[in-house]
Design a protein around this motif. Structure first.
Motif, short mmCIF file in Angstrom:
data_model
loop_
_atom_site.label_atom_id
_atom_site.label_comp_id
_atom_site.label_asym_id
_atom_site.label_seq_id
_atom_site.Cartn_x
_atom_site.Cartn_y
_atom_site.Cartn_z
N ARG A 56 0.86 -1.18 0.00
CA ARG A 56 0.00 0.00 0.00
C ARG A 56 0.90 1.23 0.00
O ARG A 56 1.40 1.64 1.04
N ILE A 57 1.09 1.75 -1.20
CA ILE A 57 1.92 2.95 -1.32
C ILE A 57 1.16 3.99 -2.12
O ILE A 57 0.22 3.69 -2.85
N ALA A 58 1.59 5.22 -1.95
CA ALA A 58 1.06 6.34 -2.72
C ALA A 58 2.25 7.06 -3.34
O ALA A 58 3.35 7.05 -2.80
N LEU A 59 2.00 7.67 -4.50
CA LEU A 59 3.05 8.44 -5.18
C LEU A 59 2.59 9.87 -5.38
O LEU A 59 1.45 10.12 -5.76
N ALA A 60 3.51 10.79 -5.14
CA ALA A 60 3.26 12.19 -5.44
C ALA A 60 4.38 12.67 -6.35
O ALA A 60 5.53 12.29 -6.19
N ARG A 61 4.01 13.49 -7.31
CA ARG A 61 4.98 14.09 -8.24
C ARG A 61 4.82 15.60 -8.15
O ARG A 61 3.74 16.12 -8.40
N ASN A 62 5.88 16.26 -7.76
CA ASN A 62 5.88 17.72 -7.61
C ASN A 62 4.73 18.20 -6.73
O ASN A 62 4.06 19.17 -7.04
N GLY A 63 4.48 17.45 -5.65
CA GLY A 63 3.47 17.85 -4.67
C GLY A 63 2.05 17.42 -4.96
O GLY A 63 1.16 17.65 -4.16
N ALA A 64 1.81 16.79 -6.11
CA ALA A 64 0.46 16.36 -6.47
C ALA A 64 0.37 14.84 -6.44
O ALA A 64 1.21 14.14 -7.02
N LEU A 65 -0.64 14.33 -5.76
CA LEU A 65 -0.87 12.90 -5.69
C LEU A 65 -1.17 12.37 -7.10
O LEU A 65 -1.91 13.00 -7.86
N VAL A 66 -0.58 11.23 -7.45
CA VAL A 66 -0.81 10.63 -8.77
C VAL A 66 -1.63 9.36 -8.58
O VAL A 66 -1.27 8.50 -7.79
N LEU A 76 8.29 11.24 -16.35
CA LEU A 76 9.15 12.01 -15.46
C LEU A 76 9.96 13.03 -16.25
O LEU A 76 10.26 12.81 -17.42
N ALA A 77 10.32 14.11 -15.58
CA ALA A 77 11.12 15.17 -16.20
C ALA A 77 12.26 15.55 -15.25
O ALA A 77 12.17 15.34 -14.04
N GLU A 78 13.30 16.07 -15.82
CA GLU A 78 14.46 16.54 -15.05
C GLU A 78 13.99 17.42 -13.89
O GLU A 78 13.19 18.34 -14.07
N GLY A 79 14.47 17.10 -12.68
CA GLY A 79 14.17 17.90 -11.51
C GLY A 79 12.86 17.57 -10.81
O GLY A 79 12.54 18.21 -9.79
N ASP A 80 12.10 16.60 -11.30
CA ASP A 80 10.85 16.22 -10.63
C ASP A 80 11.13 15.82 -9.19
O ASP A 80 12.16 15.22 -8.88
N VAL A 81 10.19 16.17 -8.32
CA VAL A 81 10.25 15.80 -6.91
C VAL A 81 9.23 14.68 -6.71
O VAL A 81 8.03 14.89 -6.88
N ILE A 82 9.71 13.49 -6.37
CA ILE A 82 8.86 12.32 -6.21
C ILE A 82 8.86 11.88 -4.75
O ILE A 82 9.92 11.77 -4.13
N GLU A 83 7.69 11.65 -4.24
CA GLU A 83 7.54 11.11 -2.89
C GLU A 83 6.88 9.74 -3.02
O GLU A 83 5.82 9.63 -3.64
N ILE A 84 7.52 8.72 -2.48
CA ILE A 84 6.97 7.36 -2.42
C ILE A 84 6.63 7.13 -0.95
O ILE A 84 7.53 7.08 -0.11
N VAL A 85 5.35 7.02 -0.66
CA VAL A 85 4.89 6.96 0.71
C VAL A 85 4.19 5.64 0.97
O VAL A 85 3.32 5.23 0.20
N LYS A 86 4.56 4.98 2.03
CA LYS A 86 3.91 3.74 2.43
C LYS A 86 2.72 4.09 3.32
O LYS A 86 2.87 4.80 4.32
N ALA A 87 1.53 3.58 2.95
CA ALA A 87 0.34 3.82 3.75
C ALA A 87 0.38 2.93 4.99
O ALA A 87 0.72 1.75 4.91
N VAL A 88 0.03 3.50 6.11
CA VAL A 88 0.02 2.77 7.37
C VAL A 88 -1.38 2.88 7.96
O VAL A 88 -1.92 3.98 8.09
N GLY A 89 -1.98 1.74 8.28
CA GLY A 89 -3.31 1.74 8.89
C GLY A 89 -3.20 1.95 10.39
O GLY A 89 -2.16 1.81 11.00
#
Length: 91
Positions: A56-66, A76-89
């Motif tokens: 259970r993960i979520a991805l955000a690209r440049n601050g927006a949930l995908v 993806l583009a040069e300089g993108d900020v990616i957050e890979i977040v594990k969902a925790v219940g």
């Protein structure tokens, strides 16, 4: 290309979010993004508890949930900020 992944600057050859997940060793998270070749049958399809657990993960690209449905197509583009977040219940 240079990406910021979970706050760390890294070089990556990934072209899409799906490619990035594969490169990060999280390919199992993609299992719901690709439709099955044949429809599942039997009790395991009918019983959610019998289905294999997916990370259970979520991805955000440049601050927006995908949305998971878009992981295969978001480029993806040069300089993108990616957050890979594990969902925790929990409560």
């Amino acid at each position: 290309m240079k990406l910021i992944i979970n706050g760390q600057s890294r070089e990556s050859q990934a072209r899409t979010l799906a490619d990035l997940l594969k490169a990060e060793g999280r390919a199992q998270a993609l299992q719901d993004c690709v439709p099955p070749i044949t429809p599942p049958r039997g009790p395991s399809h009918d019983d959610p508890a019998a289905r294999p657990a997916r990370p259970r993960i979520a991805l955000a690209r440049n601050g927006a949930l995908v949305r998971r449905a878009d992981w295969l197509s978001v480029r993806l583009a040069e300089g993108d900020v990616i957050e890979i977040v594990k969902a925790v219940g929990g409560g």
